[in-house]
Design an enzyme around this catalytic site. Structure first.
Site, PDB file in Angstrom:
ATOM      1  N   GLN A 197      12.510  60.953 -76.893  1.00 33.97           N
ATOM      2  CA  GLN A 197      12.471  61.614 -75.590  1.00 33.97           C
ATOM      3  C   GLN A 197      11.502  60.917 -74.651  1.00 33.97           C
ATOM      4  O   GLN A 197      10.508  60.347 -75.066  1.00 33.97           O
ATOM      5  CB  GLN A 197      12.117  63.096 -75.727  1.00 33.97           C
ATOM      6  CG  GLN A 197      10.723  63.379 -76.216  1.00 33.97           C
ATOM      7  CD  GLN A 197      10.515  64.855 -76.535  1.00 33.97           C
ATOM      8  OE1 GLN A 197      11.377  65.501 -77.110  1.00 33.97           O
ATOM      9  NE2 GLN A 197       9.366  65.376 -76.170  1.00 33.97           N
ATOM     10  N   GLY A 198      11.857  60.992 -73.378  1.00 29.33           N
ATOM     11  CA  GLY A 198      11.019  60.424 -72.337  1.00 29.33           C
ATOM     12  C   GLY A 198      10.932  61.394 -71.174  1.00 29.33           C
ATOM     13  O   GLY A 198      11.671  62.387 -71.113  1.00 29.33           O
ATOM     14  N   TYR A 199      10.049  61.084 -70.244  1.00 31.95           N
ATOM     15  CA  TYR A 199       9.789  61.977 -69.118  1.00 31.95           C
ATOM     16  C   TYR A 199      10.066  61.278 -67.796  1.00 31.95           C
ATOM     17  O   TYR A 199       9.505  60.221 -67.517  1.00 31.95           O
ATOM     18  CB  TYR A 199       8.344  62.481 -69.172  1.00 31.95           C
ATOM     19  CG  TYR A 199       8.169  63.425 -70.338  1.00 31.95           C
ATOM     20  CD1 TYR A 199       8.387  64.779 -70.183  1.00 31.95           C
ATOM     21  CD2 TYR A 199       7.877  62.942 -71.600  1.00 31.95           C
ATOM     22  CE1 TYR A 199       8.294  65.642 -71.256  1.00 31.95           C
ATOM     23  CE2 TYR A 199       7.781  63.790 -72.685  1.00 31.95           C
ATOM     24  CZ  TYR A 199       7.997  65.143 -72.506  1.00 31.95           C
ATOM     25  OH  TYR A 199       7.926  65.991 -73.579  1.00 31.95           O
ATOM     26  N   LEU A 200      10.938  61.898 -67.004  1.00 29.89           N
ATOM     27  CA  LEU A 200      11.149  61.445 -65.634  1.00 29.89           C
ATOM     28  C   LEU A 200       9.982  61.902 -64.772  1.00 29.89           C
ATOM     29  O   LEU A 200       9.641  61.264 -63.778  1.00 29.89           O
ATOM     30  CB  LEU A 200      12.462  61.999 -65.073  1.00 29.89           C
ATOM     31  CG  LEU A 200      13.729  61.484 -65.747  1.00 29.89           C
ATOM     32  CD1 LEU A 200      14.944  62.278 -65.297  1.00 29.89           C
ATOM     33  CD2 LEU A 200      13.916  60.004 -65.445  1.00 29.89           C
ATOM     34  N   GLU A 220       9.241  57.479 -67.503  1.00 32.21           N
ATOM     35  CA  GLU A 220       7.895  56.909 -67.536  1.00 32.21           C
ATOM     36  C   GLU A 220       7.782  56.051 -68.795  1.00 32.21           C
ATOM     37  O   GLU A 220       8.552  56.205 -69.737  1.00 32.21           O
ATOM     38  CB  GLU A 220       6.869  58.046 -67.529  1.00 32.21           C
ATOM     39  CG  GLU A 220       6.936  58.860 -66.242  1.00 32.21           C
ATOM     40  CD  GLU A 220       6.108  60.142 -66.276  1.00 32.21           C
ATOM     41  OE1 GLU A 220       5.545  60.494 -67.333  1.00 32.21           O
ATOM     42  OE2 GLU A 220       6.040  60.801 -65.228  1.00 32.21           O
TER      43      GLU A 220
END
Length: 157
Positions: free
Chosen positions: A27-30, A82
């Site tokens: 998972q990643g974060y916008l 990010e």
């Protein structure tokens, strides 16, 4: 759309023998602002977009909205996230009437193992398995969005 959960450190690997399911998660974060987070998650071959709001004062509850998206969409959106990506295996363990989600982290968060239990109310009781250690509910350092910015390897003792 309010998520109520408590979060704990884990003191042994006993949970692995008790797990009825395990899933690899990337998972990643916008956006990983403390008042809101927009997460892209790939869980096995499924994609998700999730928006989380700021936590309550107790740290037990916050707004959460999630939608299934295609794997192709998730893979494309992960590339816009990010820099740091969270990599973990989630184990699901039934304890009484509750399911604990136990995350074993990798990469820059190797060595960190966290358990979460979702509740219907902030005062709901639950059985605490022996492998639960210190409660870290509300400690922002243990939010996945923060672990992506300030990984465990930089602050563990």
């Amino acid at each position: 759309m309010i998520e109520i959960e408590r979060k704990f450190l884990v003191n042994s690997e006993t949970f692995k023998k008790e797990a009825f399911k395990q899933t690899r998660i990337c998972q990643g974060y916008l956006n990983s602002h403390k008042d809101r987070a927009v997460r892209i998650r790939i869980r096995d071959d499924e994609g998700f977009i999730t928006i989380k709001g700021a936590s309550s004062k107790s740290g037990l509850s916050r707004f959460e909205w999630e939608k299934v998206i295609s794997l192709e969409e998730a893979e494309a959106l992960i590339n816009l996230c990010e820099e740091a990506i969270i990599d973990k295996i989630r184990y699901e363990v039934q304890v009484g009437i509750h399911v604990f989600e136990v995350d074993e982290f990798f990469g820059d968060n190797t060595g960190l193992v966290l358990a979460e239990v979702e509740l219907k109310t902030e005062s709901e009781t639950f059985i605490k398995p022996e492998w639960l250690a210190e409660e870290v509910t509300g400690d922002i350092r243990y939010y996945n969005s923060q672990l992506s910015k300030n990984p465990f390897k930089l602050w563990k003792s």
